[in-house]
Design a protein around this motif. Structure first.
Motif, mmCIF file in Angstrom:
data_model
loop_
_atom_site.group_PDB
_atom_site.id
_atom_site.type_symbol
_atom_site.label_atom_id
_atom_site.label_comp_id
_atom_site.label_asym_id
_atom_site.label_seq_id
_atom_site.Cartn_x
_atom_site.Cartn_y
_atom_site.Cartn_z
ATOM 1 N N MET A 186 0.854 -1.159 0.000
ATOM 2 C CA MET A 186 0.000 0.000 0.000
ATOM 3 C C MET A 186 0.897 1.217 0.000
ATOM 4 O O MET A 186 1.789 1.378 0.809
ATOM 5 C CB MET A 186 -0.887 -0.018 1.243
ATOM 6 N N SER A 187 0.690 2.125 -0.903
ATOM 7 C CA SER A 187 1.513 3.313 -0.986
ATOM 8 C C SER A 187 0.710 4.547 -0.601
ATOM 9 O O SER A 187 -0.507 4.530 -0.589
ATOM 10 C CB SER A 187 2.059 3.477 -2.406
ATOM 11 N N THR A 188 1.445 5.609 -0.287
ATOM 12 C CA THR A 188 0.811 6.868 0.045
ATOM 13 C C THR A 188 1.200 7.874 -1.027
ATOM 14 O O THR A 188 2.362 8.233 -1.136
ATOM 15 C CB THR A 188 1.272 7.367 1.431
ATOM 16 N N PRO A 189 0.257 8.318 -1.841
ATOM 17 C CA PRO A 189 0.595 9.264 -2.898
ATOM 18 C C PRO A 189 0.978 10.622 -2.309
ATOM 19 O O PRO A 189 0.557 10.981 -1.220
ATOM 20 C CB PRO A 189 -0.697 9.372 -3.716
ATOM 21 N N HIS A 190 1.811 11.355 -3.051
ATOM 22 C CA HIS A 190 2.225 12.695 -2.647
ATOM 23 C C HIS A 190 1.122 13.680 -3.013
ATOM 24 O O HIS A 190 0.844 13.905 -4.178
ATOM 25 C CB HIS A 190 3.524 13.069 -3.365
ATOM 26 N N GLN A 191 0.475 14.237 -1.977
ATOM 27 C CA GLN A 191 -0.635 15.165 -2.186
ATOM 28 C C GLN A 191 -0.366 16.422 -1.376
ATOM 29 O O GLN A 191 -0.738 16.518 -0.213
ATOM 30 C CB GLN A 191 -1.955 14.540 -1.734
ATOM 31 N N GLU A 192 0.332 17.406 -1.981
ATOM 32 C CA GLU A 192 0.658 18.624 -1.253
ATOM 33 C C GLU A 192 -0.609 19.360 -0.856
ATOM 34 O O GLU A 192 -1.518 19.541 -1.660
ATOM 35 C CB GLU A 192 1.551 19.533 -2.087
ATOM 36 N N HIS A 193 -0.671 19.777 0.398
ATOM 37 C CA HIS A 193 -1.799 20.545 0.922
ATOM 38 C C HIS A 193 -1.401 22.015 0.828
ATOM 39 O O HIS A 193 -0.835 22.585 1.757
ATOM 40 C CB HIS A 193 -2.091 20.115 2.360
ATOM 41 N N VAL A 194 -1.679 22.652 -0.314
ATOM 42 C CA VAL A 194 -1.125 23.971 -0.633
ATOM 43 C C VAL A 194 -1.685 25.122 0.187
ATOM 44 O O VAL A 194 -1.020 26.134 0.340
ATOM 45 C CB VAL A 194 -1.282 24.287 -2.143
ATOM 46 N N SER A 195 -2.864 25.009 0.729
ATOM 47 C CA SER A 195 -3.445 26.136 1.461
ATOM 48 C C SER A 195 -3.369 25.949 2.970
ATOM 49 O O SER A 195 -4.226 26.399 3.704
ATOM 50 C CB SER A 195 -4.905 26.341 1.032
ATOM 51 N N HIS A 196 -2.318 25.298 3.437
ATOM 52 C CA HIS A 196 -2.211 24.974 4.859
ATOM 53 C C HIS A 196 -1.150 25.842 5.520
ATOM 54 O O HIS A 196 0.041 25.582 5.402
ATOM 55 C CB HIS A 196 -1.875 23.495 5.023
ATOM 56 N N ALA A 197 -1.567 26.892 6.233
ATOM 57 C CA ALA A 197 -0.634 27.828 6.859
ATOM 58 C C ALA A 197 -0.250 27.419 8.277
ATOM 59 O O ALA A 197 0.762 27.871 8.799
ATOM 60 C CB ALA A 197 -1.243 29.223 6.874
ATOM 61 N N HIS A 198 -1.054 26.572 8.936
ATOM 62 C CA HIS A 198 -0.793 26.155 10.311
ATOM 63 C C HIS A 198 0.440 25.258 10.369
ATOM 64 O O HIS A 198 0.593 24.359 9.545
ATOM 65 C CB HIS A 198 -2.017 25.400 10.853
ATOM 66 N N ALA A 199 1.324 25.517 11.334
ATOM 67 C CA ALA A 199 2.505 24.671 11.530
ATOM 68 C C ALA A 199 2.216 23.664 12.628
ATOM 69 O O ALA A 199 2.087 24.025 13.798
ATOM 70 C CB ALA A 199 3.709 25.522 11.885
ATOM 71 N N HIS A 200 2.096 22.389 12.270
ATOM 72 C CA HIS A 200 1.856 21.335 13.248
ATOM 73 C C HIS A 200 3.131 21.035 14.019
ATOM 74 O O HIS A 200 4.233 21.202 13.514
ATOM 75 C CB HIS A 200 1.383 20.058 12.550
ATOM 76 N N GLY A 201 2.943 20.543 15.211
ATOM 77 C CA GLY A 201 4.059 20.132 16.050
ATOM 78 C C GLY A 201 3.549 19.783 17.426
ATOM 79 O O GLY A 201 2.360 19.936 17.720
ATOM 80 N N PRO A 202 4.436 19.319 18.296
ATOM 81 C CA PRO A 202 4.017 18.968 19.657
ATOM 82 C C PRO A 202 3.293 20.148 20.314
ATOM 83 O O PRO A 202 3.771 21.283 20.273
ATOM 84 C CB PRO A 202 5.336 18.660 20.372
ATOM 85 N N GLY A 203 2.130 19.876 20.866
ATOM 86 C CA GLY A 203 1.366 20.909 21.550
ATOM 87 C C GLY A 203 0.572 21.835 20.650
ATOM 88 O O GLY A 203 0.022 22.821 21.115
ATOM 89 N N CYS A 204 0.432 21.515 19.359
ATOM 90 C CA CYS A 204 -0.295 22.404 18.441
ATOM 91 C C CYS A 204 -1.810 22.270 18.585
ATOM 92 O O CYS A 204 -2.555 23.051 18.015
ATOM 93 C CB CYS A 204 0.114 22.182 16.991
ATOM 94 N N GLY A 205 -2.257 21.245 19.326
ATOM 95 C CA GLY A 205 -3.683 21.059 19.534
ATOM 96 C C GLY A 205 -4.320 20.007 18.659
ATOM 97 O O GLY A 205 -5.501 19.712 18.810
ATOM 98 N N HIS A 206 -3.575 19.419 17.718
ATOM 99 C CA HIS A 206 -4.114 18.370 16.853
ATOM 100 C C HIS A 206 -3.532 17.025 17.268
ATOM 101 O O HIS A 206 -2.384 16.930 17.699
ATOM 102 C CB HIS A 206 -3.801 18.667 15.383
ATOM 103 N N THR A 207 -4.312 15.971 17.114
ATOM 104 C CA THR A 207 -3.885 14.634 17.502
ATOM 105 C C THR A 207 -2.710 14.180 16.660
ATOM 106 O O THR A 207 -2.736 14.254 15.432
ATOM 107 C CB THR A 207 -5.044 13.632 17.338
ATOM 108 N N GLU A 208 -1.661 13.705 17.330
ATOM 109 C CA GLU A 208 -0.494 13.153 16.650
ATOM 110 C C GLU A 208 -0.715 11.667 16.402
ATOM 111 O O GLU A 208 -1.151 10.944 17.293
ATOM 112 C CB GLU A 208 0.758 13.326 17.507
ATOM 113 N N VAL A 209 -0.409 11.209 15.196
ATOM 114 C CA VAL A 209 -0.553 9.804 14.834
ATOM 115 C C VAL A 209 0.775 9.326 14.280
ATOM 116 O O VAL A 209 1.193 9.752 13.197
ATOM 117 C CB VAL A 209 -1.669 9.610 13.774
ATOM 118 N N ARG A 210 1.480 8.460 15.026
ATOM 119 C CA ARG A 210 2.738 7.897 14.551
ATOM 120 C C ARG A 210 2.432 7.053 13.326
ATOM 121 O O ARG A 210 1.515 6.235 13.325
ATOM 122 C CB ARG A 210 3.375 7.058 15.663
ATOM 123 N N HIS A 211 3.169 7.270 12.224
ATOM 124 C CA HIS A 211 2.899 6.596 10.956
ATOM 125 C C HIS A 211 4.232 6.249 10.303
ATOM 126 O O HIS A 211 4.817 7.068 9.605
ATOM 127 C CB HIS A 211 2.072 7.521 10.062
#
Length: 98
Positions: A1-26
């Motif tokens: 199973m592959s993961t295609p490259h799909q750039e999310h061009v309108s995403h200004a938020h910088a994710h990281g530890p403590g950003c408020g979004h659930t982290e999913v190890r992948h």
């Protein structure tokens, strides 16, 4: 199973530890659950990180649901459950491995 490259061009938020979004190890990186899809850092931009194809998680007897003990993450039109480094989603009487 592959993961295609799909750039999310309108995403200004910088994710990281403590950003408020659930982290999913992948695999070798961390995805962040945001607005029903997953984002991952990729060379200075954010990709939508979605698997291609259908992969059934054979032999998964545990029934996920509210209060099952696994974290849930909204993913498009359904809910995935984080379990042992995988995201499980109900599909046609079995669990898919996302």
């Amino acid at each position: 199973m592959s993961t295609p490259h799909q750039e999310h061009v309108s995403h200004a938020h910088a994710h990281g530890p403590g950003c408020g979004h659930t982290e999913v190890r992948h695999g070798d990186h961390v995805d962040y659950a945001h607005d029903g899809h997953l984002h991952r850092d990729h060379g200075g931009h954010w990709d939508g990180c979605e698997p291609a194809g259908h992969l059934s998680h054979a032999g998964h007897d545990h029934r996920h649901g509210q209060d099952c003990g696994h974290e849930s993450v909204r993913h498009g039109d359904h809910v995935d459950y984080l379990h042992d480094g995988h995201r499980h989603a109900a599909h046609d009487g079995h669990w898919d491995d996302h």
